[in-house]
Scaffold this motif. Structure first.
Motif, PDB file in Angstrom:
ATOM      1  N   LEU A  48       1.049   0.614   3.197  1.00 27.87           N
ATOM      2  CA  LEU A  48       0.690   1.956   2.947  1.00 27.87           C
ATOM      3  C   LEU A  48       0.165   2.784   4.102  1.00 27.87           C
ATOM      4  O   LEU A  48      -0.654   2.226   4.549  1.00 27.87           O
ATOM      5  CB  LEU A  48      -0.194   1.718   1.886  1.00 27.87           C
ATOM      6  CG  LEU A  48      -0.892   2.928   0.967  1.00 27.87           C
ATOM      7  CD1 LEU A  48       0.169   3.694  -0.058  1.00 27.87           C
ATOM      8  CD2 LEU A  48      -2.118   2.361   0.121  1.00 27.87           C
ATOM      9  N   GLN A  89      -5.879   2.631  -5.008  1.00 32.72           N
ATOM     10  CA  GLN A  89      -5.177   1.738  -5.954  1.00 32.72           C
ATOM     11  C   GLN A  89      -4.029   2.767  -6.728  1.00 32.72           C
ATOM     12  O   GLN A  89      -2.745   2.370  -7.023  1.00 32.72           O
ATOM     13  CB  GLN A  89      -5.905   0.855  -7.061  1.00 32.72           C
ATOM     14  CG  GLN A  89      -6.388  -0.245  -6.647  1.00 32.72           C
ATOM     15  CD  GLN A  89      -7.440  -0.929  -7.584  1.00 32.72           C
ATOM     16  OE1 GLN A  89      -7.590  -0.274  -8.759  1.00 32.72           O
ATOM     17  NE2 GLN A  89      -7.514  -2.013  -7.443  1.00 32.72           N
ATOM     18  N   GLU A 111      -1.402   3.996  -3.975  1.00 33.81           N
ATOM     19  CA  GLU A 111      -0.630   2.609  -4.011  1.00 33.81           C
ATOM     20  C   GLU A 111       0.265   2.670  -4.866  1.00 33.81           C
ATOM     21  O   GLU A 111       1.617   2.592  -4.709  1.00 33.81           O
ATOM     22  CB  GLU A 111      -1.168   1.355  -3.832  1.00 33.81           C
ATOM     23  CG  GLU A 111      -0.389   0.343  -3.258  1.00 33.81           C
ATOM     24  CD  GLU A 111      -1.385  -0.974  -3.078  1.00 33.81           C
ATOM     25  OE1 GLU A 111      -0.978  -1.567  -1.994  1.00 33.81           O
ATOM     26  OE2 GLU A 111      -2.212  -1.482  -4.016  1.00 33.81           O
ATOM     27  N   TRP A 141       3.045   5.452  -4.764  1.00 30.34           N
ATOM     28  CA  TRP A 141       3.932   5.136  -3.544  1.00 30.34           C
ATOM     29  C   TRP A 141       4.996   4.035  -3.790  1.00 30.34           C
ATOM     30  O   TRP A 141       6.002   4.530  -3.726  1.00 30.34           O
ATOM     31  CB  TRP A 141       2.928   4.638  -2.395  1.00 30.34           C
ATOM     32  CG  TRP A 141       3.785   4.409  -1.082  1.00 30.34           C
ATOM     33  CD1 TRP A 141       4.537   5.012  -0.360  1.00 30.34           C
ATOM     34  CD2 TRP A 141       3.413   2.947  -0.676  1.00 30.34           C
ATOM     35  NE1 TRP A 141       4.791   4.492   0.869  1.00 30.34           N
ATOM     36  CE2 TRP A 141       4.354   3.182   0.474  1.00 30.34           C
ATOM     37  CE3 TRP A 141       2.895   1.940  -1.022  1.00 30.34           C
ATOM     38  CZ2 TRP A 141       4.375   1.972   1.514  1.00 30.34           C
ATOM     39  CZ3 TRP A 141       3.055   0.617  -0.197  1.00 30.34           C
ATOM     40  CH2 TRP A 141       3.620   0.784   0.976  1.00 30.34           C
ATOM     41  N   TYR A 144       8.236   3.759  -1.669  1.00 35.57           N
ATOM     42  CA  TYR A 144       7.771   3.822  -0.604  1.00 35.57           C
ATOM     43  C   TYR A 144       8.200   4.996   0.268  1.00 35.57           C
ATOM     44  O   TYR A 144       8.584   4.863   1.445  1.00 35.57           O
ATOM     45  CB  TYR A 144       8.209   2.585   0.090  1.00 35.57           C
ATOM     46  CG  TYR A 144       7.869   1.298  -0.820  1.00 35.57           C
ATOM     47  CD1 TYR A 144       6.679   0.706  -1.156  1.00 35.57           C
ATOM     48  CD2 TYR A 144       9.103   0.673  -1.393  1.00 35.57           C
ATOM     49  CE1 TYR A 144       6.954  -0.172  -1.835  1.00 35.57           C
ATOM     50  CE2 TYR A 144       9.122  -0.307  -2.175  1.00 35.57           C
ATOM     51  CZ  TYR A 144       7.948  -0.687  -2.493  1.00 35.57           C
ATOM     52  OH  TYR A 144       7.671  -1.843  -3.458  1.00 35.57           O
TER      53      TYR A 144
END
Length: 406
Positions: A348, A371, A374, A377, A382
């Motif tokens: 990350l 969180q 993430e 993402w 990603y």
């Protein structure tokens, strides 16, 4: 007709000729033995090279040291010295005979008789010796015939050989899986069935080591079916039942279809009921490493069943465990597992400090925000730092607005 050892690559490894001179192979004092001979005759790759010698262990140590060969007294009390040649080991063991055995370990005496040494080995196909120079095979118990006919046979009386070392029951099935044709009518199989309870006297580490080697064979199913039919697992691993063989059959097919390397741990997971507590209990009983035990339990942990994206599963529990779960679940496309084989976990590209700079107070709110960032993402497959920074701005703005309105 005299059989000779094929001229395999391993016979030309650096330093081996010098070692053979030191061990007086030309004078009949030392011979190749065991797996290297067996596998060479079958045309299989050879990794481990073992030499049997009439020389006493301390003499072997002295000769190696005087010749400038690294010598390690790996099992010198039982006659074994390891020579290290350009980084690869050769085990050298003095000829022996058993004086006393208790099913787990043996008291030995040294010998200079090749047949006497062969007689204490487990199976006929493992008691083949080869002259290093001429390649001539010495076969004292018809191992060549058994190798040709794919028959795994104890040397001498099977019951006595198992009483000498109970682990030979499991070794019988491992060698059957690799080299033999399973035969439920074979006398040696019936003896293994009759002696199954003796496995309880073995350490769980020895059982685990032998079981993992068996499961690593390309197709262990025929041998495992004989084991289940004969209740071989019942005294030590009663969790392995016939239903597990069906799961393992599906797994092996999916491993092959995905291109995944066979995994003993994954295959053990297939043999067990799909329950993480059962898997963890078996891992504990077999005294597997903490890492292996965790992987075995993760294969069946229902807590991760809600994650459907392969890459997210790999991110959360690790690539190996994700591949395990995807291959064990026959409802999932094989392509899901195949796509993870070369997958590497991304990092990350943002941390809590950045969120503080964006206006959040250090503490639980930052952890919550991180969180959320993430998860977004991951959901967006990603993306890079620029997109993550934009996601973070959105989440921080929303959290600050929520805190003002509360």
């Amino acid at each position: 007709m005299t059989r000779t050892l094929p001229d395999m690559e391993w016979r030309h490894r650096t330093g081996l000729d010098h070692l053979l001179q030191v061990l007086e192979a030309g004078e009949g004092m030392s011979r190749y033995v065991g797996g290297a001979v067996r596998d060479s005759l079958l045309g299989l790759p050879v990794s481990d090279v073992d030499i049997a010698t009439r020389l006493l262990p301390q003499h072997v140590m002295n000769r190696l040291q005087n010749a400038g060969i690294k010598a390690v007294p790996t099992g010198i009390d039982h006659g074994t010295v390891t020579a290290v040649l350009s980084g690869w080991p050769v085990e050298i063991t003095t000829l022996r005979r058993d004086v006393e055995t208790d099913g787990r370990r043996a008291t030995i005496a040294y010998s200079d008789d090749w047949r006497e040494d062969a007689a204490r080995r487990d199976f006929t196909i493992n008691a083949l010796y080869a002259d290093p120079l001429s390649g001539e095979i010495s076969d004292y118990f018809s191992g060549l015939k058994d190798l040709e006919e794919k028959r795994i046979r104890f040397i001498g009386n099977a019951a006595e050989r198992i009483e000498e070392d109970h682990l030979r029951i499991l070794r019988y099935f491992r060698f059957l899986a690799r080299f033999g044709i399973p035969d439920p009518q074979a006398e040696d199989y019936r003896v293994c069935v009759a002696k199954t309870n003796s496995l309880m006297a073995l350490s769980r580490e020895r059982i685990a080591d032998e079981l993992m080697k068996l499961l690593a064979v390309s197709d262990p199913l025929p041998a495992l079916r004989l084991m289940v039919d004969g209740s071989i697992f019942a005294p030590v691993l009663p969790e392995i039942e016939r239903s597990g063989l069906d799961r393992l059959a599906r797994l092996i097919e999916r491993e092959s279809g995905s291109g995944a390397e066979p995994s003993s741990l994954r295959r053990l997971a297939a043999l067990l009921q799909p329950d993480s507590r059962t898997a963890d209990a078996v891992g504990a009983r077999l005294k597997l490493s903490n890492k292996a035990r965790k992987r075995l339990a993760l294969a069946h942990d229902a807590a991760w069943s809600h994650i459907h994206k392969p890459a997210e599963l790999a991110y959360r529990i690790g690539r190996e465990s994700a591949v395990d779960r995807l291959l064990l679940d026959s409802s999932r496309p094989i392509a899901d597992a195949r796509g993870l084989l070369s997958w590497e976990k991304p990092s990350l590209p943002i941390g809590g400090g950045t969120l503080v700079k964006k206006g959040l107070a250090a503490g639980p709110l930052v952890a919550r925000a991180l969180q959320k960032v993430e998860q977004r993402w991951i959901d967006e497959d990603y993306p890079g730092a620029e997109r993550v920074n934009a996601i973070a701005d959105e989440i921080v703005d929303q959290l600050l607005q929520d805190s003002q309105n509360s």
